[in-house]
Design an enzyme around this catalytic site. Sequence first.
Site, PDB file in Angstrom:
ATOM      1  N   THR A   1       2.953   2.061  -2.059  1.00 34.15           N
ATOM      2  CA  THR A   1       4.273   1.784  -2.627  1.00 34.15           C
ATOM      3  C   THR A   1       4.307   2.117  -4.115  1.00 34.15           C
ATOM      4  O   THR A   1       5.380   2.350  -4.665  1.00 34.15           O
ATOM      5  CB  THR A   1       4.626   0.289  -2.456  1.00 34.15           C
ATOM      6  OG1 THR A   1       3.481  -0.493  -2.828  1.00 34.15           O
ATOM      7  CG2 THR A   1       4.992  -0.023  -1.015  1.00 34.15           C
TER       8      THR A   1
ATOM      9  N   GLU B   1      -6.237  10.820 -14.383  1.00 32.39           N
ATOM     10  CA  GLU B   1      -6.585  11.142 -12.996  1.00 32.39           C
ATOM     11  C   GLU B   1      -5.597  12.148 -12.390  1.00 32.39           C
ATOM     12  O   GLU B   1      -5.987  13.065 -11.672  1.00 32.39           O
ATOM     13  CB  GLU B   1      -6.637   9.847 -12.175  1.00 32.39           C
ATOM     14  CG  GLU B   1      -7.432  10.032 -10.907  1.00 32.39           C
ATOM     15  CD  GLU B   1      -7.981   8.738 -10.327  1.00 32.39           C
ATOM     16  OE1 GLU B   1      -8.223   7.779 -11.091  1.00 32.39           O
ATOM     17  OE2 GLU B   1      -8.171   8.704  -9.112  1.00 32.39           O
TER      18      GLU B   1
ATOM     19  N   GLY C   1     -16.755   4.842  -4.910  1.00 31.08           N
ATOM     20  CA  GLY C   1     -15.937   5.517  -3.902  1.00 31.08           C
ATOM     21  C   GLY C   1     -15.717   4.666  -2.665  1.00 31.08           C
ATOM     22  O   GLY C   1     -15.488   5.184  -1.577  1.00 31.08           O
TER      23      GLY C   1
ATOM     24  N   TYR D   1      -3.904  11.976   0.978  1.00 33.97           N
ATOM     25  CA  TYR D   1      -3.181  11.143   0.016  1.00 33.97           C
ATOM     26  C   TYR D   1      -2.045  11.944  -0.624  1.00 33.97           C
ATOM     27  O   TYR D   1      -0.888  11.513  -0.634  1.00 33.97           O
ATOM     28  CB  TYR D   1      -4.151  10.635  -1.051  1.00 33.97           C
ATOM     29  CG  TYR D   1      -3.532   9.669  -2.032  1.00 33.97           C
ATOM     30  CD1 TYR D   1      -3.644   8.295  -1.845  1.00 33.97           C
ATOM     31  CD2 TYR D   1      -2.826  10.124  -3.150  1.00 33.97           C
ATOM     32  CE1 TYR D   1      -3.064   7.407  -2.741  1.00 33.97           C
ATOM     33  CE2 TYR D   1      -2.246   9.249  -4.038  1.00 33.97           C
ATOM     34  CZ  TYR D   1      -2.374   7.897  -3.840  1.00 33.97           C
ATOM     35  OH  TYR D   1      -1.794   7.020  -4.721  1.00 33.97           O
TER      36      TYR D   1
ATOM     37  N   GLU E   1       0.832  -1.204   0.000  1.00 33.20           N
ATOM     38  CA  GLU E   1       0.000   0.000   0.000  1.00 33.20           C
ATOM     39  C   GLU E   1       0.868   1.257   0.000  1.00 33.20           C
ATOM     40  O   GLU E   1       1.838   1.356   0.772  1.00 33.20           O
ATOM     41  CB  GLU E   1      -0.891  -0.028   1.253  1.00 33.20           C
ATOM     42  CG  GLU E   1      -2.330   0.242   0.981  1.00 33.20           C
ATOM     43  CD  GLU E   1      -2.982  -0.748   0.006  1.00 33.20           C
ATOM     44  OE1 GLU E   1      -3.024  -0.427  -1.216  1.00 33.20           O
ATOM     45  OE2 GLU E   1      -3.450  -1.793   0.454  1.00 33.20           O
TER      46      GLU E   1
ATOM     47  N   SER F   1     -13.385   1.913  -7.982  1.00 30.99           N
ATOM     48  CA  SER F   1     -14.456   2.160  -8.941  1.00 30.99           C
ATOM     49  C   SER F   1     -14.024   3.221  -9.955  1.00 30.99           C
ATOM     50  O   SER F   1     -14.430   3.166 -11.117  1.00 30.99           O
ATOM     51  CB  SER F   1     -15.742   2.590  -8.223  1.00 30.99           C
ATOM     52  OG  SER F   1     -15.493   3.708  -7.406  1.00 30.99           O
ATOM     53  N   SER F   2     -13.181   4.168  -9.560  1.00 31.69           N
ATOM     54  CA  SER F   2     -12.770   5.200 -10.540  1.00 31.69           C
ATOM     55  C   SER F   2     -11.869   4.602 -11.611  1.00 31.69           C
ATOM     56  O   SER F   2     -12.037   4.911 -12.795  1.00 31.69           O
ATOM     57  CB  SER F   2     -12.045   6.387  -9.912  1.00 31.69           C
ATOM     58  OG  SER F   2     -12.166   6.454  -8.564  1.00 31.69           O
TER      59      SER F   2
ATOM     60  N   ASP G   1      -4.051   0.836  -9.471  1.00 35.68           N
ATOM     61  CA  ASP G   1      -5.468   0.507  -9.693  1.00 35.68           C
ATOM     62  C   ASP G   1      -5.753   0.318 -11.177  1.00 35.68           C
ATOM     63  O   ASP G   1      -6.441  -0.627 -11.588  1.00 35.68           O
ATOM     64  CB  ASP G   1      -6.374   1.613  -9.132  1.00 35.68           C
ATOM     65  CG  ASP G   1      -6.136   1.847  -7.653  1.00 35.68           C
ATOM     66  OD1 ASP G   1      -5.444   1.014  -7.026  1.00 35.68           O
ATOM     67  OD2 ASP G   1      -6.626   2.861  -7.127  1.00 35.68           O
TER      68      ASP G   1
HETATM   69  C1  GLA Z   1      -5.167   4.452  -4.189  1.00 36.76           C
HETATM   70  C2  GLA Z   1      -4.367   4.883  -5.410  1.00 36.76           C
HETATM   71  C3  GLA Z   1      -3.285   3.856  -5.733  1.00 36.76           C
HETATM   72  C4  GLA Z   1      -2.443   3.494  -4.515  1.00 36.76           C
HETATM   73  C5  GLA Z   1      -3.333   3.176  -3.318  1.00 36.76           C
HETATM   74  C6  GLA Z   1      -2.552   2.965  -2.055  1.00 36.76           C
HETATM   75  O1  GLA Z   1      -5.913   3.300  -4.462  1.00 36.76           O
HETATM   76  O2  GLA Z   1      -5.218   5.038  -6.520  1.00 36.76           O
HETATM   77  O3  GLA Z   1      -2.474   4.354  -6.775  1.00 36.76           O
HETATM   78  O4  GLA Z   1      -1.532   4.507  -4.212  1.00 36.76           O
HETATM   79  O5  GLA Z   1      -4.300   4.190  -3.086  1.00 36.76           O
HETATM   80  O6  GLA Z   1      -1.770   1.828  -2.139  1.00 36.76           O
END
Ligand code: GLA
Length: 377
Positions: A36, A155, A120, A216, A34, A125-126, A167
Amino acid sequence: MSPGAMVPSRVAAAAGPGAWLAFRAPGRANLIGEHTDYNDGFVLPVALDLATWVCGRPADGVLRLDSLDRPGTVEVDLASGAGPDESWGRYVTAVVRALRDAGVALRGFAGVLASDLPLGGGLSSSAALELAVARAVLAEELPPAELARICQRAENHYVGMRVGVMDQLASAAGRSGHALLIDCRSLAVRPVPFPSALRVVVLDSAVQRELSDSAYNQRRAQCEQAAEILGVAALRDADQALLERHRERLDPVVYRRARHVVTENARVLEAAAALEAGATAELGPLFAAAHRSMAEDYEASTPELDLLVELAAATRGVAAARLTGAGFGGCTVNLVEAARAEQAGAEILERYRAATGRQGRAWVCSPADGAGPAERR
Ligand code: GLA
């Protein structure tokens, strides 16, 4: 893409009779790794059998979509990239603009859009929306990594979230029955067999993600600061010894953020090796350490996510549990014995409701294929 992913009947019915084109793009659950991805590191997600669908017909020079889940029709002009800048429409506009920037050939498309994913809710989902939209307007197929980069750029550049590539690449490159070990620097994807005796149980804490966008982006900036002080291109290039040597020069918060990323990268590689060796017993402690690191060093958990993980650890059949995705709310990912999956999810949510008054949701999933064409029944 498994041959013949079937368009759900509500989507087919809304698209009407006659010839049409259909595409499916899955959401993802990240097993481990996560925060990373934007540090050029490693992640281990699975594409889910929960997806976003588009179904429609070629159209002249525009992308026009009606959502079955949310109000409004979205229309984007392919020649100029003009389109809505708010709500779900901004993701659609962003994808068209990023595809245009990449100089790839587009075709018009008009149809309906629908998703099985909680919107969300931490299951990407995005990214699934972005991939589904991209597939609908692309005149020809692109390799998954290239498509994922374009959607990530949509994005980053046009929505304003500095997300990494995980993602989008998980949605683009998913493989049925496999997790994906992704090197987020080279974008190399290695499918790792997922044990057929286990299910991926996703539990939603039913807590709205608060301040998640700014938190974030702030975490990402802290990682960049750490990399600069350590003298590396990205935290991917640091190990714990290097981090300790520079500890004095790092702000204590920045030090902890970097420690999360450095230790998490190592855990991803260990988890992938454990999966490959069929050593699933090793996953529990790795997931537990990853969750603790997200909670303590990255400060991206919530009391509700901590509780879901604690309850899972005390539930029969659960092999591993941790929060999944960006954090600050959203979902946990649980690896559960197939025969216990439904029941374990229900038991955890029942105890969660008794403790918090919140009604969570559970999805029992298996790793699925990535974005691609779909068929009508
Ligand atoms: C979101 C972001 C990903 C990633 C995660 C955390 O999902 O879209 O790129 O950074 O958070 O691991």
